[in-house]
Design a protein around this motif. Structure first.
Motif, PDB file in Angstrom:
ATOM      1  N   GLU A 159       0.823  -1.215   0.000  1.00  0.00           N
ATOM      2  CA  GLU A 159       0.000   0.000   0.000  1.00  0.00           C
ATOM      3  C   GLU A 159       0.856   1.265   0.000  1.00  0.00           C
ATOM      4  O   GLU A 159       0.391   2.328  -0.355  1.00  0.00           O
ATOM      5  CB  GLU A 159      -0.938  -0.002   1.210  1.00  0.00           C
ATOM      6  CG  GLU A 159      -1.985  -1.096   1.163  1.00  0.00           C
ATOM      7  CD  GLU A 159      -2.922  -0.953  -0.028  1.00  0.00           C
ATOM      8  OE1 GLU A 159      -3.244   0.179  -0.416  1.00  0.00           O
ATOM      9  OE2 GLU A 159      -3.333  -1.990  -0.562  1.00  0.00           O
ATOM     10  N   ASP A 160       2.126   1.166   0.387  1.00  0.00           N
ATOM     11  CA  ASP A 160       2.994   2.334   0.437  1.00  0.00           C
ATOM     12  C   ASP A 160       3.664   2.623  -0.896  1.00  0.00           C
ATOM     13  O   ASP A 160       4.395   3.602  -1.011  1.00  0.00           O
ATOM     14  CB  ASP A 160       4.071   2.142   1.507  1.00  0.00           C
ATOM     15  CG  ASP A 160       3.468   2.087   2.904  1.00  0.00           C
ATOM     16  OD1 ASP A 160       2.402   2.697   3.103  1.00  0.00           O
ATOM     17  OD2 ASP A 160       4.056   1.434   3.775  1.00  0.00           O
ATOM     18  N   GLN A 161       3.444   1.797  -1.909  1.00  0.00           N
ATOM     19  CA  GLN A 161       4.060   2.015  -3.214  1.00  0.00           C
ATOM     20  C   GLN A 161       3.368   3.166  -3.939  1.00  0.00           C
ATOM     21  O   GLN A 161       2.156   3.334  -3.841  1.00  0.00           O
ATOM     22  CB  GLN A 161       3.940   0.780  -4.097  1.00  0.00           C
ATOM     23  CG  GLN A 161       4.916  -0.305  -3.792  1.00  0.00           C
ATOM     24  CD  GLN A 161       4.778  -1.446  -4.786  1.00  0.00           C
ATOM     25  OE1 GLN A 161       3.692  -1.721  -5.276  1.00  0.00           O
ATOM     26  NE2 GLN A 161       5.885  -2.088  -5.074  1.00  0.00           N
ATOM     27  N   SER A 189       5.933   3.308  -9.132  1.00  0.00           N
ATOM     28  CA  SER A 189       6.631   2.060  -8.794  1.00  0.00           C
ATOM     29  C   SER A 189       5.744   0.845  -9.055  1.00  0.00           C
ATOM     30  O   SER A 189       6.243  -0.212  -9.442  1.00  0.00           O
ATOM     31  CB  SER A 189       7.118   2.075  -7.353  1.00  0.00           C
ATOM     32  OG  SER A 189       6.031   2.155  -6.461  1.00  0.00           O
ATOM     33  N   ARG A 190       4.426   0.969  -8.866  1.00  0.00           N
ATOM     34  CA  ARG A 190       3.519  -0.136  -9.225  1.00  0.00           C
ATOM     35  C   ARG A 190       3.524  -0.365 -10.722  1.00  0.00           C
ATOM     36  O   ARG A 190       3.512  -1.509 -11.180  1.00  0.00           O
ATOM     37  CB  ARG A 190       2.103   0.167  -8.744  1.00  0.00           C
ATOM     38  CG  ARG A 190       1.843  -0.238  -7.332  1.00  0.00           C
ATOM     39  CD  ARG A 190       0.362  -0.276  -7.014  1.00  0.00           C
ATOM     40  NE  ARG A 190      -0.355   0.916  -7.414  1.00  0.00           N
ATOM     41  CZ  ARG A 190      -0.569   1.963  -6.635  1.00  0.00           C
ATOM     42  NH1 ARG A 190      -0.102   1.971  -5.405  1.00  0.00           N
ATOM     43  NH2 ARG A 190      -1.235   2.993  -7.067  1.00  0.00           N
TER      44      ARG A 190
END
Length: 78
Positions: free
Chosen positions: A29-31, A35-36
């Motif tokens: 969830e912190d991406q 970056s995803r």
């Protein structure tokens, strides 16, 4: 004669955005969105061969342009 092939490994349609998380795999969830994207589209194992083909084609295209600009005068008959 009937063609024999492996059954499809997943749905043949683009899933709804709420279902992509389950289909695409586990995400942190912190991406960030960037970056995803890199993880899912560039370095994904099922897409790496297509990405290598794109990079190879782009390299050949740019290399051809550079070769003609560098040695183009040698290609004209004197």
């Amino acid at each position: 004669m009937a063609r024999r092939s492996a059954p499809p490994s997943g749905p043949s349609y683009v899933p709804h955005p709420s279902q992509r998380r389950a289909v695409g795999g586990i995400h942190d969830e912190d991406q960030s969105a960037f970056s995803r994207f890199i993880q899912n589209e560039i370095f994904a194992p099922e897409k790496i061969s297509g990405n290598i083909n794109l990079v190879t084609g782009l390299t050949m295209f740019v290399g051809g342009i550079l070769a003609v600009r560098t040695w183009g005068d040698l290609m004209i008959p004197a």
